[in-house]
Enzyme design. Structure first.
Site, PDB file in Angstrom:
ATOM      1  N   ARG A   1     -12.246 -60.260 -58.036  1.00 40.72           N
ATOM      2  CA  ARG A   1     -10.871 -59.760 -58.036  1.00 40.72           C
ATOM      3  C   ARG A   1     -10.510 -59.012 -59.318  1.00 40.72           C
ATOM      4  O   ARG A   1      -9.419 -58.439 -59.419  1.00 40.72           O
ATOM      5  CB  ARG A   1      -9.886 -60.914 -57.835  1.00 40.72           C
ATOM      6  CG  ARG A   1     -10.049 -61.620 -56.518  1.00 40.72           C
ATOM      7  CD  ARG A   1      -9.104 -62.780 -56.425  1.00 40.72           C
ATOM      8  NE  ARG A   1      -7.739 -62.358 -56.195  1.00 40.72           N
ATOM      9  CZ  ARG A   1      -7.188 -62.205 -55.003  1.00 40.72           C
ATOM     10  NH1 ARG A   1      -7.894 -62.432 -53.936  1.00 40.72           N
ATOM     11  NH2 ARG A   1      -5.941 -61.836 -54.885  1.00 40.72           N
TER      12      ARG A   1
ATOM     13  N   TRP B   1      -7.678 -57.886 -63.781  1.00 37.66           N
ATOM     14  CA  TRP B   1      -7.873 -56.457 -63.522  1.00 37.66           C
ATOM     15  C   TRP B   1      -6.659 -55.797 -64.134  1.00 37.66           C
ATOM     16  O   TRP B   1      -5.543 -55.971 -63.665  1.00 37.66           O
ATOM     17  CB  TRP B   1      -7.954 -56.204 -62.015  1.00 37.66           C
ATOM     18  CG  TRP B   1      -8.336 -54.802 -61.669  1.00 37.66           C
ATOM     19  CD1 TRP B   1      -9.603 -54.290 -61.571  1.00 37.66           C
ATOM     20  CD2 TRP B   1      -7.452 -53.713 -61.351  1.00 37.66           C
ATOM     21  NE1 TRP B   1      -9.558 -52.965 -61.222  1.00 37.66           N
ATOM     22  CE2 TRP B   1      -8.257 -52.583 -61.085  1.00 37.66           C
ATOM     23  CE3 TRP B   1      -6.070 -53.584 -61.273  1.00 37.66           C
ATOM     24  CZ2 TRP B   1      -7.723 -51.342 -60.740  1.00 37.66           C
ATOM     25  CZ3 TRP B   1      -5.536 -52.342 -60.939  1.00 37.66           C
ATOM     26  CH2 TRP B   1      -6.358 -51.241 -60.668  1.00 37.66           C
TER      27      TRP B   1
ATOM     28  N   ASN C   1      -0.902 -62.860 -61.005  1.00 42.35           N
ATOM     29  CA  ASN C   1      -1.526 -61.784 -60.247  1.00 42.35           C
ATOM     30  C   ASN C   1      -0.380 -60.988 -59.652  1.00 42.35           C
ATOM     31  O   ASN C   1       0.404 -61.536 -58.883  1.00 42.35           O
ATOM     32  CB  ASN C   1      -2.408 -62.371 -59.141  1.00 42.35           C
ATOM     33  CG  ASN C   1      -2.821 -61.318 -58.133  1.00 42.35           C
ATOM     34  OD1 ASN C   1      -2.914 -60.138 -58.468  1.00 42.35           O
ATOM     35  ND2 ASN C   1      -3.064 -61.728 -56.902  1.00 42.35           N
TER      36      ASN C   1
ATOM     37  N   GLU D   1     -18.260 -42.482 -46.239  1.00 41.41           N
ATOM     38  CA  GLU D   1     -18.554 -43.860 -46.630  1.00 41.41           C
ATOM     39  C   GLU D   1     -19.834 -43.907 -47.492  1.00 41.41           C
ATOM     40  O   GLU D   1     -19.880 -44.634 -48.489  1.00 41.41           O
ATOM     41  CB  GLU D   1     -18.685 -44.731 -45.374  1.00 41.41           C
ATOM     42  CG  GLU D   1     -19.049 -46.177 -45.590  1.00 41.41           C
ATOM     43  CD  GLU D   1     -18.056 -46.977 -46.436  1.00 41.41           C
ATOM     44  OE1 GLU D   1     -16.990 -46.474 -46.778  1.00 41.41           O
ATOM     45  OE2 GLU D   1     -18.398 -48.125 -46.785  1.00 41.41           O
TER      46      GLU D   1
ATOM     47  N   GLU E   1     -18.969 -45.822 -56.007  1.00 43.53           N
ATOM     48  CA  GLU E   1     -18.456 -47.126 -56.434  1.00 43.53           C
ATOM     49  C   GLU E   1     -19.440 -47.896 -57.294  1.00 43.53           C
ATOM     50  O   GLU E   1     -19.062 -48.503 -58.283  1.00 43.53           O
ATOM     51  CB  GLU E   1     -18.157 -48.001 -55.199  1.00 43.53           C
ATOM     52  CG  GLU E   1     -16.868 -47.704 -54.514  1.00 43.53           C
ATOM     53  CD  GLU E   1     -16.653 -48.620 -53.314  1.00 43.53           C
ATOM     54  OE1 GLU E   1     -15.557 -49.166 -53.195  1.00 43.53           O
ATOM     55  OE2 GLU E   1     -17.568 -48.780 -52.487  1.00 43.53           O
TER      56      GLU E   1
ATOM     57  N   HIS F   1     -17.714 -23.313 -46.613  1.00 43.08           N
ATOM     58  CA  HIS F   1     -16.399 -22.822 -47.051  1.00 43.08           C
ATOM     59  C   HIS F   1     -16.071 -23.255 -48.477  1.00 43.08           C
ATOM     60  O   HIS F   1     -14.917 -23.416 -48.830  1.00 43.08           O
ATOM     61  CB  HIS F   1     -15.310 -23.313 -46.088  1.00 43.08           C
ATOM     62  CG  HIS F   1     -15.525 -22.818 -44.695  1.00 43.08           C
ATOM     63  ND1 HIS F   1     -15.485 -21.486 -44.362  1.00 43.08           N
ATOM     64  CD2 HIS F   1     -15.840 -23.475 -43.543  1.00 43.08           C
ATOM     65  CE1 HIS F   1     -15.743 -21.343 -43.065  1.00 43.08           C
ATOM     66  NE2 HIS F   1     -15.966 -22.542 -42.552  1.00 43.08           N
TER      67      HIS F   1
ATOM     68  N   LYS G   1     -12.017 -56.101 -55.678  1.00 41.93           N
ATOM     69  CA  LYS G   1     -12.226 -56.194 -54.234  1.00 41.93           C
ATOM     70  C   LYS G   1     -10.916 -56.096 -53.472  1.00 41.93           C
ATOM     71  O   LYS G   1     -10.838 -55.467 -52.431  1.00 41.93           O
ATOM     72  CB  LYS G   1     -12.906 -57.530 -53.920  1.00 41.93           C
ATOM     73  CG  LYS G   1     -13.133 -57.767 -52.461  1.00 41.93           C
ATOM     74  CD  LYS G   1     -14.603 -57.737 -52.143  1.00 41.93           C
ATOM     75  CE  LYS G   1     -14.904 -57.611 -50.687  1.00 41.93           C
ATOM     76  NZ  LYS G   1     -15.514 -56.326 -50.362  1.00 41.93           N
TER      77      LYS G   1
END
Ligand code: G6P
Length: 630
Positions: free
Chosen positions: A27, A74, A100, A503, A510, A526, A625
């Site tokens: 987290r 975080w 948090n 993805e 990441e 393009h 996450k």
């Protein structure tokens, strides 16, 4: 985002807090800290960076306390430095708080407190909370009539806070009380034998207890060695019963894999199987005279769906793009996909009979939840045909999403720890396929024979994913060596595999910190084609179907610019073998279902490049996450 733990009982709190924080480190990992009480005093230990730094600091300290709170951060307000690390304490070093969330009115509160003589040591929003509680506690004690002065002081303080937050709080003056608060950010209470826990997420407690109570917004829990009491923000006592998690703690262990991400990649055949078992009728044939899918949604769900809008973030947004494709192509329902963070502040004009789907594996992403709440409120004020109908697709049926959505689809992936989503993505795809097939059957938009063909192929997917896992990993690991120093990657795909190109690029960004772009293959010419040279590899997803030849041509255009070409292609396809420098073959499959296979080699590619670079795959820099702040 940010992990909170708390413990009160008879064992050494710091060990239990560290163990819990380890499970919550996904987290946030900018800093970590704990606060305990012993000998009538508050003891705080904090360290910048990963949890290991806190661990090292604590070693040798042998803190005997049996009550404590901990935090893994975080950073939002204030740099990731030790003085900004939680727990934060009041000026008198009596009250400690971990948070948090974000306190939106902290400047105002801080100015008021400063005017009253309080001083501050950090740049965080959190530091106002212990000081505000200290101020309220002083009032409560002066009045002298509160039965539970500490809870009452917390209650008065939290009523002044604006924003979304979850808190755990201690006071040296009340060494037998641990208080947990929830307002729009998750926190659960764990019940052990003569010991109690609180945590932002259940993995932090599951090794010690499976009896949990998830607090609702506007609730305060008072944990003592004797039990747990829950109050609302008005101070009324609430009757709440905990539930038993049917979780296997083994899911939060690496089980011999080097990283959680690798373990979770390998769990995908099982996850797809679980999703199909949950929703696909195992005896169904075209002659069955019923839908091949049972989503366990009431009939009212299916009434009046003329349009669909999907809101999500990150990887879940990519799943939404695949969802759009199948909902439009199979069920013929016009579908739009929105970034939740954009939709909230620039919603599309209201359309009648619209199903809104929120996709979030954690069920806690603040942007997604806010967008859904906004949609719900604006529609609730309109007449019948505009009324909200919200479906949540999530991996956490106990999350905040469950309170907002009218209907839920469980993705059945089991807890995912690696920050980069893998198995929850494939599980979300299965949910979308099942939803689209069910709607297609009910709306008679697909012939029964075609439905049967898709269902037959769906059933083969777990074995096909297994075969990719078996055959490809070694090869991709070798291939990854060659990209150790690569700085840019391009991923291209068309149609239903365009979201997979996005993805693949996101996974690589990441965890390997390599710049990567996903493009619809036909768009390359393009603009992006100008980026290509021998130093920029191009990964093309070229699966047989409507756009196969087109993607091969687009890949050739890249090759003509000296790009090294890597193809995710069907096994034994000679045409593809001629075009690409490297092949990442997958079993041949119906184009519509191919994303479930084509994404697997791309996950491996990102994983092995990052692992080869020696990076922290499960906890990439700057990410978390579950992003519970907007
Ligand atoms: C974070 C994670 C991503 C994830 C996104 C949405 O940014 O790092 O991996 O895709 O949140 O998460 P959700 O829980 O809403 O699916």
């Amino acid at each position: 985002m940010c992990g909170i733990v708390g413990y009160i009982g008879t064992q050494a709190a710091s060990d239990i807090l560290l163990e819990g924080l380890q499970k919550l480190e996904y987290r946030g990992y900018d800093s970590a800290g704990i606060a305990t009480i012993w000998d009538g005093k508050l003891h705080r230990v904090r360290a910048k960076g990963k949890l290991q730094n806190l661990h090292d600091k604590l070693e040798g300290l042998h803190i005997p306390a049996t009550i404590g709170i901990g935090h893994t951060r975080w950073a939002t307000h204030g740099k990731p430095e030790e003085h900004n690390a939680h727990p934060h304490a009041d000026m008198a070093e009596q009250i400690a708080v971990v948070q948090n969330g974000i306190i939106e009115n902290y400047r105002e509160l801080r100015d008021d407190l400063k005017a009253k003589g309080y001083t501050f040591r950090s740049e965080t929003d959190t530091e106002v909370i212990p000081n505000l509680i200290a101020e309220c506690l002083q009032q409560v004690n002066t009045e002298g009539n509160a039965a539970l002065p500490f809870v009452e002081a917390v209650r008065r303080a939290v009523n002044q806070l604006q924003g979304a937050f979850a808190l755990a709080i201690l006071s040296a003056a009340y060494p037998d009380e641990l208080i947990a608060v929830r307002q729009q950010a998750p926190i659960s209470i764990g019940f052990g034998q003569g010991e109690f826990f609180c945590a932002s997420d259940t993995p932090a407690m599951v090794a010690r207890t499976r009896t949990v109570l998830t607090l609702e917004n506007g609730e305060i829990a008072r944990l003592t060695p004797l039990g747990v009491e829950v109050y609302n923000f008005a101070g009324e006592r609430l009757r709440k019963a905990p539930r038993t998690l049917n979780w296997n703690p083994i899911l939060v262990e690496k089980q011999g894999f080097k990283h959680f991400m690798l373990k979770e990649i390998y769990e995908q055949p099982g996850v797809v199987r679980a999703g199909l078992e949950a929703y696909l009728d195992s005896d169904w044939t075209a002659a069955s005279n019923r839908s091949p899918i049972h989503l366990n949604l009431p009939d009212a769900f299916y009434d009046d769906i003329d349009q669909i809008q999907i809101v999500a973030c990150g990887t879940s947004w990519h799943a939404g793009l695949v969802g759009k494709h199948v909902l439009e192509q199979l069920a013929e329902i016009p579908t739009q996909v929105h970034y939740a963070s954009e939709f909230r502040y620039a919603p599309t004009p209201l359309t009648p009979h619209t199903l809104t789907i929120g996709v979030t594996q954690s069920g806690e992403t603040a942007d997604t939840l806010s967008a859904l709440e906004m949609e719900k409120h604006r529609r609730a004020e309109m007449d019948r045909k505009f009324q909200p109908k919200l479906l949540g697709i999530t991996n956490r049926m106990d999350s905040t999403l469950a309170h907002i959505a009218d209907y839920l689809l469980n993705t059945h992936a089991g807890i995912e720890i690696g920050v980069a989503a893998t198995k929850t993505f494939t599980a979300q795809l299965i949910a979308f396929y099942c939803l689209a097939l069910d709607l297609a059957y009910r709306r008679r938009t697909v012939a029964l024979e075609r439905l049967e063909q898709i269902v037959t192929e769906l059933r083969q997917l777990p074995a096909q994913i297994e075969s990719i896992l078996e055959v490809q990993e070694r090869y991709i690991e070798q291939l990854a060596h060659e990209f150790e120093d690569t700085q840019d990657f391009i991923f291209i795909g068309r149609g239903i595999n365009f979201p997979i190109a996005l993805e693949g690029a996101l996974k690589l960004k990441e965890i390997s910190y390599i710049h990567a772009e996903g493009y619809p293959a036909g768009e390359m010419k393009h603009g992006p084609i100008a980026l290509l040279d021998a130093k920029v590899p191009v990964v093309a997803i070229a699966m047989p179907g409507l756009v196969f030849e087109k993607v091969l041509s687009n890949a050739q255009e890249a090759k003509a610019r000296d790009a090294r070409l890597i193809g995710v292609t069907p096994m034994d396809d000679h045409e593809a073998a001629e075009v690409f420098d490297d092949l990442l073959p997958v079993p041949e499959v119906e184009e519509l279902l191919s994303p479930l296979l084509t994404v697997i080699p791309l996950q491996f590619l990102a994983y092995h490049i990052a692992a080869r670079r020696g990076l922290d795959v499960d906890q990439p820099r700057n990410l978390a996450k579950s992003v519970t702040v907007e």
